[in-house]
Design a protein around this motif. Structure first.
Motif, PDB file in Angstrom:
ATOM      1  N   MET A   1       0.831  -1.196   0.000  1.00 37.74           N
ATOM      2  CA  MET A   1       0.000   0.000   0.000  1.00 37.74           C
ATOM      3  C   MET A   1       0.871   1.253   0.000  1.00 37.74           C
ATOM      4  O   MET A   1       0.569   2.219  -0.664  1.00 37.74           O
ATOM      5  CB  MET A   1      -0.934  -0.054   1.214  1.00 37.74           C
ATOM      6  CG  MET A   1      -1.937   1.026   1.249  1.00 37.74           C
ATOM      7  SD  MET A   1      -3.077   0.810  -0.130  1.00 37.74           S
ATOM      8  CE  MET A   1      -4.183   2.117   0.171  1.00 37.74           C
ATOM      9  N   HIS A   2       1.968   1.181   0.786  1.00 37.65           N
ATOM     10  CA  HIS A   2       2.859   2.335   0.881  1.00 37.65           C
ATOM     11  C   HIS A   2       3.538   2.601  -0.463  1.00 37.65           C
ATOM     12  O   HIS A   2       3.712   3.754  -0.853  1.00 37.65           O
ATOM     13  CB  HIS A   2       3.908   2.094   1.967  1.00 37.65           C
ATOM     14  CG  HIS A   2       4.856   3.228   2.135  1.00 37.65           C
ATOM     15  ND1 HIS A   2       4.458   4.458   2.593  1.00 37.65           N
ATOM     16  CD2 HIS A   2       6.188   3.324   1.888  1.00 37.65           C
ATOM     17  CE1 HIS A   2       5.504   5.270   2.629  1.00 37.65           C
ATOM     18  NE2 HIS A   2       6.570   4.588   2.206  1.00 37.65           N
ATOM     19  N   SER A   3       3.895   1.544  -1.190  1.00 34.64           N
ATOM     20  CA  SER A   3       4.558   1.725  -2.477  1.00 34.64           C
ATOM     21  C   SER A   3       3.610   2.341  -3.496  1.00 34.64           C
ATOM     22  O   SER A   3       4.041   3.050  -4.398  1.00 34.64           O
ATOM     23  CB  SER A   3       5.112   0.399  -2.986  1.00 34.64           C
ATOM     24  OG  SER A   3       4.062  -0.509  -3.223  1.00 34.64           O
ATOM     25  N   LYS A   5       1.293   4.576  -2.821  1.00 32.91           N
ATOM     26  CA  LYS A   5       1.254   6.014  -2.533  1.00 32.91           C
ATOM     27  C   LYS A   5       2.491   6.693  -3.093  1.00 32.91           C
ATOM     28  O   LYS A   5       2.420   7.785  -3.656  1.00 32.91           O
ATOM     29  CB  LYS A   5       1.168   6.255  -1.030  1.00 32.91           C
ATOM     30  CG  LYS A   5      -0.170   5.913  -0.431  1.00 32.91           C
ATOM     31  CD  LYS A   5      -0.194   6.202   1.058  1.00 32.91           C
ATOM     32  CE  LYS A   5      -1.516   5.826   1.672  1.00 32.91           C
ATOM     33  NZ  LYS A   5      -1.555   6.070   3.106  1.00 32.91           N
ATOM     34  N   TYR A   6       3.634   6.028  -2.954  1.00 29.50           N
ATOM     35  CA  TYR A   6       4.890   6.577  -3.482  1.00 29.50           C
ATOM     36  C   TYR A   6       4.806   6.691  -5.000  1.00 29.50           C
ATOM     37  O   TYR A   6       5.179   7.716  -5.583  1.00 29.50           O
ATOM     38  CB  TYR A   6       6.058   5.677  -3.080  1.00 29.50           C
ATOM     39  CG  TYR A   6       7.373   6.107  -3.673  1.00 29.50           C
ATOM     40  CD1 TYR A   6       8.069   7.193  -3.155  1.00 29.50           C
ATOM     41  CD2 TYR A   6       7.915   5.422  -4.749  1.00 29.50           C
ATOM     42  CE1 TYR A   6       9.270   7.590  -3.699  1.00 29.50           C
ATOM     43  CE2 TYR A   6       9.113   5.817  -5.304  1.00 29.50           C
ATOM     44  CZ  TYR A   6       9.800   6.896  -4.773  1.00 29.50           C
ATOM     45  OH  TYR A   6      10.979   7.291  -5.318  1.00 29.50           O
ATOM     46  N   ASN A   8       2.129   6.938  -6.879  1.00 19.23           N
ATOM     47  CA  ASN A   8       1.197   8.004  -7.230  1.00 19.23           C
ATOM     48  C   ASN A   8       1.842   9.379  -7.044  1.00 19.23           C
ATOM     49  O   ASN A   8       1.629  10.289  -7.847  1.00 19.23           O
ATOM     50  CB  ASN A   8      -0.083   7.896  -6.405  1.00 19.23           C
ATOM     51  CG  ASN A   8      -0.970   6.762  -6.887  1.00 19.23           C
ATOM     52  OD1 ASN A   8      -0.851   6.315  -8.018  1.00 19.23           O
ATOM     53  ND2 ASN A   8      -1.839   6.287  -6.016  1.00 19.23           N
TER      54      ASN A   8
END
Length: 97
Positions: A1-3, A5-6, A8
């Motif tokens: 999920m964190h990747s 956001k990165y 985007n």
């Protein structure tokens, strides 16, 4: 999920940069574009013309003089005793060979 956001965030930054690049290209004045064109044409004309061998020789002589000056400074530094040079042979490991 964190990747995600990165990813985007990076894509958003790239989109903004590309938009700014397009905006600058479209709103650039015609005179600036013609100035760039004439500078490019001048560069090609100079490159296409015959080489100026006298100028090239002067530049080479200046570079040689600069090198000679630097070597003289280095020689005077080494002969003054301010710098000491010690050469050592690398240690040999006969057991590993």
């Amino acid at each position: 999920m964190h990747s995600m956001k990165y990813l985007n965030g990076v894509l958003t930054v790239l989109a903004v940069v590309l938009t700014l690049n397009l905006w600058v290209a479209l709103t650039d004045s015609d005179t600036a574009a013609s100035d760039r064109l004439t500078m490019t044409q001048q560069a090609h004309a100079q490159a296409a013309g015959p080489p100026n061998s006298a100028q090239q020789r002067r530049e080479m002589i200046d570079a040689i003089k600069q090198t000679n000056t630097q070597l003289a400074e280095l020689k005077s530094l080494l002969t003054s005793g301010e710098v000491r040079v010690r050469a050592e042979l690398p240690a040999r490991d006969d057991a590993g060979e």
